[in-house]
Design a protein around this motif. Structure first.
Motif, PDB file in Angstrom:
ATOM      1  N   SER A   3      38.188  45.874  45.025  1.00 17.82           N
ATOM      2  CA  SER A   3      37.625  44.887  44.102  1.00 17.82           C
ATOM      3  C   SER A   3      36.634  43.991  44.835  1.00 17.82           C
ATOM      4  CB  SER A   3      38.745  44.041  43.489  1.00 17.82           C
ATOM      5  OG  SER A   3      38.212  42.993  42.703  1.00 17.82           O
ATOM      6  N   ASN A  41      34.592  40.916  40.598  1.00 15.70           N
ATOM      7  CA  ASN A  41      34.951  41.416  39.267  1.00 15.70           C
ATOM      8  C   ASN A  41      34.617  42.896  39.050  1.00 15.70           C
ATOM      9  OD1 ASN A  41      35.905  38.842  38.462  1.00 15.70           O
ATOM     10  ND2 ASN A  41      33.820  38.220  37.887  1.00 15.70           N
ATOM     11  N   ARG A  42      34.192  43.591  40.100  1.00 13.46           N
ATOM     12  CA  ARG A  42      33.990  45.028  40.008  1.00 13.46           C
ATOM     13  C   ARG A  42      35.138  45.733  40.702  1.00 13.46           C
ATOM     14  NH1 ARG A  42      27.578  46.337  41.200  1.00 13.46           N
ATOM     15  NH2 ARG A  42      26.710  44.933  39.596  1.00 13.46           N
ATOM     16  N   VAL A  43      35.660  46.769  40.054  1.00 12.05           N
ATOM     17  CA  VAL A  43      36.814  47.476  40.594  1.00 12.05           C
ATOM     18  C   VAL A  43      36.508  48.969  40.642  1.00 12.05           C
ATOM     19  CG1 VAL A  43      39.272  48.000  40.309  1.00 12.05           C
ATOM     20  CG2 VAL A  43      38.389  45.745  39.654  1.00 12.05           C
ATOM     21  N   LEU A  54      30.134  48.832  43.965  1.00  9.87           N
ATOM     22  CA  LEU A  54      30.750  47.501  44.028  1.00  9.87           C
ATOM     23  C   LEU A  54      29.717  46.384  44.110  1.00  9.87           C
ATOM     24  CD1 LEU A  54      33.670  48.215  46.545  1.00  9.87           C
ATOM     25  CD2 LEU A  54      33.882  47.815  44.083  1.00  9.87           C
TER      26      LEU A  54
END
Length: 415
Positions: free
Chosen positions: A105, A108-110, A158
């Protein structure tokens, strides 16, 4: 052997005479068709060979020729087992590894990732990683520090780069009265690499072995032992003596088992592609056949005169077989040159077509590799040329036989 006057007549018949423009056009189309067929076969088969070779080298460069996987993903007390594997005849190297699918992560990107723990020495000796660092340096991978190296496409997904901190999320965390909470630890990116295989570049996270053991709470255990051998094609008989010794702790998985579907699909695709493209050459030889038949019909009077002047049936066959074979030979030579040109400028051609059409011709997410590979097999090229030359020669037999069967008396009776 063809005589001097037969060569002269064959050369004359290769050039269009008065009223023979259509025959010359058909012969030219035959030559171009043979050239295109040979060029397509050489280029496509070279790409197929390159594709397999690149996949083989890069996949085995990361995963070895086989691995001993521990039950439940753990190999405790692995050092004696590694020593015994290393003593096995045919085994050239062993590498302890930890592999664990996790989540990463950043802002807020996973993304789903595959964590790989290796000793620092092994990381630097793995050429597919060490030789393909795009940003940063592997020197920052030091045991005891939360530093990692990640694939370039994972970094792009990411939105992270060298110096940023990425959180790795392990589902095996602390057990609380409310359930198990995931273990989340921040790691700093010190390098990004690109091995050239899309799936690896979008998922791999590399860290020192000690750091991975601490993060995953493995103690001194590892997940698997990677094995390299002297002959990957003989991996099964080489590792056969180890099966009983390994059975209490884990299982042996070879590269053939790990990638069976992929490499079997490549073999099938290669065979089907070869035969489908061979049809182009076969059709081209039918064009040679038709052009020679028309030439025999147009040259009937010439044939009759040559026969009355003493030319034998064998001589007439040699003349027309020479004409057809020369057409095929010129097409094969042109096709060979064109095929090697396509191989040399393949990447520029793909980029040019992509710019003209606005479409992504080579999608690495589908093709596995980031660039179109090619590897020419000289024996295969000789086989393609021989096949095309043989088909061209066979296409000349019937028209040459018809020319040799011409009866000069019947032809000249009404002249």
């Amino acid at each position: 052997m063809i005589s001097r006057y037969e060569r002269m007549i064959a050369k004359r018949y290769l050039l269009p005479g008065r009223g023979e423009g259509f025959i010359f056009l058909v012969a030219s189309i035959s030559l171009i068709a043979v050239a295109l067929g040979v060029a397509a076969l050489i280029a496509v088969m070279s790409v197929m060979n390159g594709f397999r070779a690149e996949l083989f080298d890069r996949i085995l460069g990361l995963n070895g020729h086989a691995v001993v996987q521990g039950y439940s993903g753990r190999l405790p007390d692995w050092q004696p087992l590694r020593a015994e594997i290393a003593k096995t005849p045919g085994v050239t190297g062993t590498t302890p590894l930890i592999e664990q699918p996790l989540m990463a992560s950043y802002r807020n990107r996973v993304e789903g990732v595959l964590l790989r723990g290796m000793t620092v020495a092994d990381i630097r000796e793995t050429s597919v990683i060490a030789d393909n660092v795009r940003r940063g340096s592997l020197d920052g991978l030091v045991p005891g520090e939360n530093n990692i190296a990640i694939g370039s496409r994972l970094a792009d997904s990411l939105g992270a780069t060298v110096g940023d901190s990425v959180s790795l999320i392990s589902p095996e965390g602390q057990v609380t009265p409310f359930g198990t909470t995931p273990r989340i630890v921040a790691f700093r990116i010190v390098a990004t690499f690109e091995v050239g295989i899309f799936d690896y570049d979008k998922a791999f996270v590399v860290m020192p072995m000690e750091t991975a053991q601490t993060f995953l709470r493995l103690g001194d255990a590892v997940g698997m032992i990677e094995i390299e051998t002297s002959d990957p094609d003989r991996i099964a008989p080489i590792l056969a003596p180890l099966e009983q010794r390994v059975a209490p702790k884990g299982v042996i998985v070879t590269w053939q088992q790990m990638n069976a579907e992929l490499f079997e699909a490549l073999v099938v695709d290669r065979v089907v592609t070869f035969w489908v493209l061979s049809i182009i050459i076969l059709v081209a030889t039918f064009n040679i056949l038709s052009s020679l038949i028309m030439m025999v019909r147009a040259k009937t009077k010439d044939i009759a005169i040559l026969r009355t002047m003493g030319a034998s049936r064998a001589a007439m066959m040699r003349i027309f077989m020479s004409v057809g074979t020369i057409i095929g030979g010129l097409g094969i030579a042109l096709g060979t040159v064109l095929g090697f040109a396509l191989i040399e400028y393949r990447q520029n051609i793909i980029m040019g077509v992509a710019k003209l059409t606005g479409a992504q011709i080579w999608d690495p997410s589908v093709r596995y590799l980031t660039e179109l590979p090619a590897k020419t097999d000289p024996i295969e090229v000789v086989g393609i040329v021989t096949m095309a030359l043989l088909l061209s020669f066979l296409a000349t037999i019937y028209p040459a036989w018809k020319a040799a069967s011409t009866d000069p008396v019947q032809v000249l009776r009404y002249e």
